[in-house]
Design an enzyme around this catalytic site. Structure first.
Site, PDB file in Angstrom:
ATOM      1  CG  ASN A 232      -0.232  -0.138   2.517  1.00 38.84           C
ATOM      2  OD1 ASN A 232       0.502   0.766   2.920  1.00 38.84           O
ATOM      3  ND2 ASN A 232      -0.410  -1.271   3.195  1.00 38.84           N
ATOM      4  CE  LYS A 311       9.553 -11.119 -14.174  1.00 36.22           C
ATOM      5  NZ  LYS A 311      10.502 -10.314 -14.965  1.00 36.22           N
ATOM      6  CG  PHE A 346      -3.265   5.023  13.587  1.00 33.21           C
ATOM      7  CD1 PHE A 346      -3.144   6.218  12.893  1.00 33.21           C
ATOM      8  CD2 PHE A 346      -2.625   4.895  14.809  1.00 33.21           C
ATOM      9  CE1 PHE A 346      -2.392   7.266  13.409  1.00 33.21           C
ATOM     10  CE2 PHE A 346      -1.863   5.924  15.327  1.00 33.21           C
ATOM     11  CZ  PHE A 346      -1.745   7.118  14.623  1.00 33.21           C
ATOM     12  CE  LYS A 360     -11.056  -0.874  10.725  1.00 33.39           C
ATOM     13  NZ  LYS A 360     -10.076  -0.145   9.869  1.00 33.39           N
TER      14      LYS A 360
END
Length: 429
Positions: A232, A311, A346, A360
């Site tokens: 991310n 790969k 967070f 949460k």
């Protein structure tokens, strides 16, 4: 504290200027009306727009014409208190000598000296310099209230006297500023004492002294093959800023970080990981030995079920399907295992997800939750956020730099550790 003061805040070009928005907010919360004037040197250090929003009034800048109340005479007549904060050695010297080369120093000549409060902030060598001490002596002799400085770690990395007095102490003195000709109730050190700031309680400015803080930071990477990963856009800037703020408040800090570009502060113990499983192992191993744990990392929720050992080539298949399986919920695991630790989570959401943040917080057994949004937080240098507390309170903060945001968050945590006294703006730090 009780309010009702009209406070004119003058900001000079000291690094401590970044603290002034929180000071303005604290003054407003205690009933003061606040207006702000800035020197040109202060501009790069603190945002005028944030100060305008927090004060609810225009911010006065050199060379900028305001629609109303623009003259220094009107401002000087308006103010009950003129607080110069931070006051650099340069500005202190100008005021001591009656130099008026900008709006702030012109106001210092226009406001009666009994209404002026100066909060010095500078390097310890500059503070100890005979010229600086002589200038401070001149101001005190003329009736200006010069606040003491704190002894501690400075922005330049050295330790010693010169750090600006804590904003809560400044606010308390300003809010209780006496009317009329009475002097401000501050026991100033004797004029002319070189390097002689008031003795201060270092624990007041380092409320996490002796506490161990564990922070997760940055993104995680989940391998698809030896070349490609699922990750991310987390930069790790928030985690690094939290570590720096915790160090400044006296804590021993360990950061478990994924592959993030933001450098960690030198005083923190850094543990580098890549995957969510690696982060989980390191956090669980250290959790039992800490007082505070902050889950600031952007942990990948999913990972490939069967990453390829070689790969993957496009020629192998026209389409590629990757099966994803859930990663461990590290915060929930720590929340289930905690005893006396303060666990802070967070919640980064893409929409109006404060309800999700509350869920949460409950499911992960967190003591506090920091809720922010992707569009104002992820990857950038600033963030806007809301802190959710275990007693159901919410404290909403405007967009600010991540360094300043980290200080707000860590101060809230310190307040809870000290006895749950509420938000950072009203805490004793």
């Amino acid at each position: 504290m009780s309010g009702g003061r009209r406070v004119l805040v003058g900001i000079t070009g000291g690094i401590a200027a970044y603290k002034v928005p929180l000071l303005v907010r604290l003054l407003r919360k205690n009933g003061c009306e606040v207006k702000v004037v800035m020197t040109a040197a202060a501009g790069p250090l603190v945002g005028a727009e944030a100060l305008r929003v927090l004060s609810g009034n225009p911010v006065y800048l050199d060379g900028v014409e305001n629609q109303y109340d623009m003259g220094h005479i009107r401002l000087s007549e308006w103010a009950d208190v003129f607080l110069i904060c931070p006051a650099t050695a340069n500005t202190i010297a100008k005021i001591a000598c009656g130099i008026a080369d900008n709006l702030l120093t012109t106001l210092a000549l226009s406001v009666p000296e009994r209404k002026i409060v100066v909060a010095p902030a500078m390097n310890c060598v500059m503070w100890a310099n005979a010229a600086t001490q002589a200038n401070i002596g001149k101001l005190r002799d003329r009736g200006v209230a010069v606040l003491p400085v704190e002894d501690g770690e400075l922005a330049c990395g050295v330790c010693g006297p010169g750090r600006m007095l804590g904003i809560d102490k400044i606010a308390e003195l300003v809010v209780s500023f006496p009317n009329g000709d009475q002097p401000l109730p501050v026991d100033n050190p004797p004029a002319g004492v070189v390097g002689g700031p008031l003795p201060v309680d270092k624990s007041a400015s380092r409320p996490l002294m002796g506490k161990a803080v564990l922070i997760s930071s940055g993104p995680t990477e989940e391998p698809i093959d030896p070349v490609r990963v699922i990750t991310n856009r987390s930069s790790g800037k928030m985690g690094a800023a939290l570590a720096k703020a915790a160090l400044a408040m006296g804590a021993r800090v360990t950061v478990v970080s994924g592959p993030a570009p933001a450098p960690l502060p030198a005083g923190a113990d850094a543990v580098y990981v890549r995957t969510a499983a690696e982060m989980e192992a390191e956090m669980v191993k250290r959790f039992g030995d800490v007082d505070i744990c902050i889950m600031a990392a952007a942990v990948s929720d999913y990972r490939p079920a069967s990453p390829s050992e070689t790969k993957i080539h496009r020629s192998d298949s026209d389409n590629l399907t990757i099966e994803l399986v859930p990663n461990p919920d590290i915060a929930a695991k720590l929340g289930a295992a905690k005893s006396n630790q303060c666990l802070v989570g967070f919640s980064l959401e893409s929409g109006d997800g404060i309800g999700r943040a509350e869920d949460k917080m409950a499911k992960k057994n967190c003591d506090m939750m920091v809720y922010n949004k992707v569009d104002v937080a992820l990857g950038g240098d600033s963030t806007g956020f809301t802190i959710l507390f275990g007693d159901g309170r919410r404290e909403v903060f405007p967009v600010m730099g991540k360094t300043e945001a980290a200080r707000v968050i860590i101060t809230n945590i310190a307040g809870r550790i000290a006895g749950g006294r509420g938000s950072s703006i009203r805490s004793d730090y």
